[in-house]
Design an enzyme around this catalytic site. Sequence first.
Site, PDB file in Angstrom:
ATOM      1  CG  ASP A 194      45.906  38.988  49.967  1.00 45.97           C
ATOM      2  OD1 ASP A 194      44.786  38.909  50.485  1.00 45.97           O
ATOM      3  OD2 ASP A 194      46.931  39.251  50.617  1.00 45.97           O
ATOM      4  CG  HIS A 199      44.129  34.758  50.529  1.00 44.20           C
ATOM      5  ND1 HIS A 199      44.969  35.481  51.334  1.00 44.20           N
ATOM      6  CD2 HIS A 199      44.907  33.797  49.958  1.00 44.20           C
ATOM      7  CE1 HIS A 199      46.202  34.976  51.261  1.00 44.20           C
ATOM      8  NE2 HIS A 199      46.190  33.964  50.427  1.00 44.20           N
TER       9      HIS A 199
END
Length: 394
Positions: free
Chosen positions: A220, A243
């Site tokens: 993430d 991310h």
Amino acid sequence: MEAPKSFLFSMLLFLISIIHKPSLANEVYNVVKLGAKSDGRTDSSKSFLDAWTAACRSTGSPTIYVPPGRYLLTHALFSGDNCKNTAITFRIDGTLIAPSDYRVIGNIKNWIKFEQVNGVSILGGILDAQGSALWACKSKGPNCPLGATSLEFGNSEHVVIQGLTSINSQMFNIVISGCQNVNIQGVKITSPGNSPNTDGIHVTSSTGVTITRTAIRTGDDCISIGPGTSNLWIEQIICGPGHGISIGSLGRDFKEAGVQNVTAQTVTFTDTENGFRIKTWAKPSNGFVRGIHFQQATMINVDNPIIIDQNYCPHEQGCPHQASGVKISDISYEDIKGTSATQVAVKFDCSKEKPCSGIVMENVNLSYRNKAARSSCSSADGSARGVVQPSSCL
Ligand SMILES: *[C@@H]1O[C@H](CO)[C@@H](O)[C@H](O)[C@H]1NC(C)=O
Ligand SMILES: *[C@@H]1O[C@H](CO)[C@@H](O)[C@H](O)[C@H]1NC(C)=O
């Protein structure tokens, strides 16, 4: 002559006792001496907490020492309540491991938590939360525990985290929430690129946090920044997979503290979903983002190298006007080069109700498959200086 002799003798004893008194500044609480087992199977939580209690009572600068080996810790809460000491160091040469059954800590939010502490340093050590079975559960269906953050500091000040490694986190690796003066450096975070919600470092409601010389590979955000964060300094970061560095999601609540004065520089993003991202919900909010400096970055095959997305509304639920109330202003992007994995390398998708203002781009050079990339602007105002490729749509 008896009296003076015994007087001299007791003076001598007194002097010896001063010389031999162990220096309070150097007290070391070795968790193994307090009963911890380095076998990776025996729950050592109590020994760690006993070391903490002793260090809290001490008046010098105590060290809690964790020798090499693997130590099983179930939930460990180190509380500043009744802790008078403001200079406690954890020196960790070993690995702390979470229970292999993810259900033990899966619903209690945090595995290792420091709450309301002042002056705690963690030097070295490996945290292994053994999250892979939980990720596998999550990939099969929705009936799994949320998972625990590996290490959280809540409502604390003067914190140092240096040389720590976090692997296999169930959820977030490190959370800094409601803190002041936190220095994170030389940290390594590793989780697979497909592990769900394993944000590297999440900073929220905190001021005066620095994150430097840190390498984050995760599933993430490498670094995510929540409401109420100010004076955050991020430098020398290696990010990917992951991310990217993300301010947000913000504006989920109507009444929300803003984010201001954040600098992120000297960052390399490799194969990440985003580079520098600001993301807000498409719903009413009094939040804001201002005074943000993104600079000196290399993007290698990044899906969205530069992105502002103010239209976040998963499942299209609870976003009545489909416009974000979060005001974004005074954001600069400087000296950013490299490659985009999609044609739109720069995207400013701002709020119709509160357009972005004061966006500055300077010396940005991003390409897409050796061709020109594109930029896309919606409700975004600002200026471009120097080389800006793809050419600015501001
Ligand atoms: C912005 O944050 C930095 C630390 O990241 C701090 O040194 C500086 O004083 C802050 N600026 C303002 C105006 O508060
Ligand atoms: C942009 O980067 C590419 C690839 O590194 C380079 O070939 C090109 O000269 C750069 N353009 C400018 C205007 O600096």
